[in-house]
Scaffold this motif. Structure first.
Motif, PDB file in Angstrom:
ATOM      1  N   GLY A   1      -4.739  14.878   1.837  1.00 11.78           N
ATOM      2  CA  GLY A   1      -4.621  13.882   0.770  1.00 11.78           C
ATOM      3  C   GLY A   1      -4.233  14.500  -0.553  1.00 11.78           C
ATOM      4  O   GLY A   1      -3.752  13.793  -1.450  1.00 11.78           O
TER       5      GLY A   1
ATOM      6  N   GLU B   1       0.733   4.187  -2.716  1.00 12.31           N
ATOM      7  CA  GLU B   1       0.530   5.604  -2.398  1.00 12.31           C
ATOM      8  C   GLU B   1       1.574   6.477  -3.104  1.00 12.31           C
ATOM      9  O   GLU B   1       1.267   7.576  -3.554  1.00 12.31           O
TER      10      GLU B   1
ATOM     11  N   LYS C   1       0.833  -1.207   0.000  1.00 14.20           N
ATOM     12  CA  LYS C   1       0.000   0.000   0.000  1.00 14.20           C
ATOM     13  C   LYS C   1       0.866   1.255   0.000  1.00 14.20           C
ATOM     14  O   LYS C   1       0.543   2.253  -0.661  1.00 14.20           O
ATOM     15  N   THR C   2       1.975   1.205   0.719  1.00 13.40           N
ATOM     16  CA  THR C   2       2.891   2.351   0.742  1.00 13.40           C
ATOM     17  C   THR C   2       3.441   2.616  -0.659  1.00 13.40           C
ATOM     18  O   THR C   2       3.532   3.774  -1.097  1.00 13.40           O
TER      19      THR C   2
ATOM     20  N   ARG D   1       0.460   6.831  -6.650  1.00 17.94           N
ATOM     21  CA  ARG D   1      -0.928   7.254  -6.864  1.00 17.94           C
ATOM     22  C   ARG D   1      -0.990   8.410  -7.863  1.00 17.94           C
ATOM     23  O   ARG D   1      -0.205   9.350  -7.791  1.00 17.94           O
TER      24      ARG D   1
ATOM     25  N   PRO E   1      -6.074  13.475  -5.193  1.00 20.73           N
ATOM     26  CA  PRO E   1      -5.636  12.086  -5.377  1.00 20.73           C
ATOM     27  C   PRO E   1      -6.638  11.284  -6.188  1.00 20.73           C
ATOM     28  O   PRO E   1      -7.850  11.413  -6.011  1.00 20.73           O
TER      29      PRO E   1
ATOM     30  N   SER F   1       0.825  13.443   4.836  1.00 18.05           N
ATOM     31  CA  SER F   1       1.853  12.399   4.756  1.00 18.05           C
ATOM     32  C   SER F   1       2.847  12.481   5.906  1.00 18.05           C
ATOM     33  O   SER F   1       3.566  11.521   6.192  1.00 18.05           O
TER      34      SER F   1
END
Length: 469
Positions: A171, A154, A150-151, A157, A253, A201
């Motif tokens: 975000g 991100e 997931k990191t 993204r 995002p 973040s």
């Protein structure tokens, strides 16, 4: 040449050496004749320069070279005849009487001097059946693999630019310019342009990102923050600062599905292959952390296992290196030994014990590796050198050439590789018990062990050496 042993105590050896005047004179004569055949001196035909004239011109310099060569020959003979393994360079004690030395220079008397040596101790390697090591093995749960992927997702993204009166939200990725000041004065590294930040973040100073929320494109705002007490730059740690921030762009995002297509975008066949690669990577990381702990314990065990006389010269060299580093670090911190609650005498005693441990372990590991036939291939050295060169983008070629043309520097690459191989060999011969733990538990136990080692160092008990782990 006459060589007589005059001292043999522990690791110390002394020999009296007598170089006969006739031998020295003969060597000088031989060199003068070689020069005569090649000399081109005004007033003489080639090859016809009298030796007596050459002796007046070059006699003393030639004798100095001859003496040095004779001394080197004597040193080699001493080492070979007595099968010595030297701990350092021989120390030559020439006659203090200048008249005596002058007579030797003029080939009127023998040259008599003393050479002092220090030899390496004999290390009986033995077996490692008595070495017991607990090795922590981290179990990597599926949830940790999910979080790691997931990191990555991100970081990859997609973001869609916002226009008009849109405001920055948590975000969003924002692009900003900022100028930072502490006490009304700009500070180095406190200004930048076109910096991207994903709000929320936590990549900037605490409080910075929160104050960007709600800004519009083109808006300027003063952001007030306080640098953390543990900030990497000591001159800024704990100080309040203000930043003049200009918001230049905002992007929202987009969605990012973690599926086979996402994995293919990263170069994997499918998501399962990505997960397998991630698991292997996390296990390698955990293994390296675990190694720090068991390696220290193994070195502690070897330190207890081996006891032998240490060469004073090696200990002194190691101590000097440690002391210089300690002094430099203390100076850089702006503190004194008094601030640290200690004295120079106490610190010197502590660092000498650490130096002794390092030398002891270094000699033990070298002997273990030699007995076990541990070798480091040229390919392994080349790979390690390349990895180190990658830390200097654009200068890789010069970096590699510098090391390859400098044997001493190249030894700095080969040495640690040899050490790690020896450590692995000892581990393979020891009693190893694996204990499975979670990653958090692994980190906690390793940090606790390292803290305990630091505390021991403060008491003068030593730590795992740089030259031996």
């Amino acid at each position: 040449m006459q060589v007589t042993e005059t001292r043999s105590e522990g690791l110390k050896r002394e020999y009296k050496v007598v170089l006969p005047a006739d031998d020295l004179a003969s060597r000088v004569e031989s060199q003068l004749n070689e020069i005569k055949a090649k000399a081109r001196i005004k007033g003489f035909r080639p090859g016809k320069v009298p030796v007596a004239h050459l002796r007046r011109l070059y006699g003393r310099s030639i004798m100095a070279e001859v003496m040095q060569e004779a001394v080197n020959d004597a040193n080699r003979k001493i080492v070979e005849d007595n099968a010595l393994r030297l701990a350092g360079a021989p120390k030559i004690d020439l006659p203090k009487d200048q008249d005596e030395l002058e007579k030797a220079f003029e080939s009127k008397a023998d040259l008599s001097y003393v050479v002092a040596l220090e030899v390496l101790p004999k290390v009986e390697v033995g077996s490692f059946d008595d070495v017991e090591i607990e090795r922590l093995v981290a179990d990597i749960p599926e949830s940790e693999i999910d979080a790691a992927i997931k990191t990555i997702a991100e970081r990859n993204r997609p973001f869609t630019p916002k226009d008009g009166e849109a405001v920055a939200e948590t975000g969003d990725k924002v692009t900003v310019d900022f100028v930072g000041k502490v006490g009304g004065e700009e500070f180095q590294g406190g200004s930048a342009q076109d910096i991207d930040i994903v709000l929320g973040s936590g990549s900037f100073i605490p409080g910075f990102e929160d104050q960007i929320i709600g800004m519009k494109i083109g808006e300027e705002r003063t952001v007030n923050v306080t640098f953390p007490e543990a900030y990497s730059e000591p001159t800024l740690a704990g100080k309040p600062a203000e930043f003049a921030v200009t918001l230049k762009a905002v992007a929202a995002p987009g969605t990012l599905d973690i599926n086979d297509e996402f994995a293919k975008g990263l170069g994997f066949d499918d998501l399962e292959k990505l997960r397998q690669s991630m698991r292997a990577s996390l296990e390698r990381e955990a293994s390296l952390v675990s190694r720090r702990k068991w390696k220290r314990e193994l070195l502690d065990a070897l330190d207890r296992k081996y006891s032998f006389d240490l060469p004073d010269e090696l200990v002194e060299q190691e101590f000097s290196a440690i002391w210089r580093q300690a002094e430099a670090e203390l100076k850089a911190s702006g503190r004194t030994l008094a601030d640290e609650g200690t004295t120079e005498e106490q610190e010197r005693a502590t660092y000498r014990r650490i130096a002794e441990r390092r030398v002891r372990l270094g000699l033990a590991l070298a002997e273990i590796g030699d007995v076990a036939g541990v070798k480091v291939s040229d390919e392994e050295v080349a790979q390690a050198l390349f990895e180190r060169a990658r830390q200097y983008p654009g200068m890789e070629k010069q970096f590699i050439e510098f090391y390859r043309n400098n044997a001493e520097r190249l030894a700095e690459i080969r040495g640690p590789l040899f050490e790690e191989k020896v450590i692995d060999h000892v581990l393979s011969q020891s009693k190893v018990t694996d204990r499975h733990v979670g990653k958090d538990e692994l980190l906690t136990e390793v940090e606790a062990a390292e803290k305990a080692a630091e505390d021991e160092a403060q008491k003068g008990l030593g730590t795992a050496p740089a030259a031996a782990g």
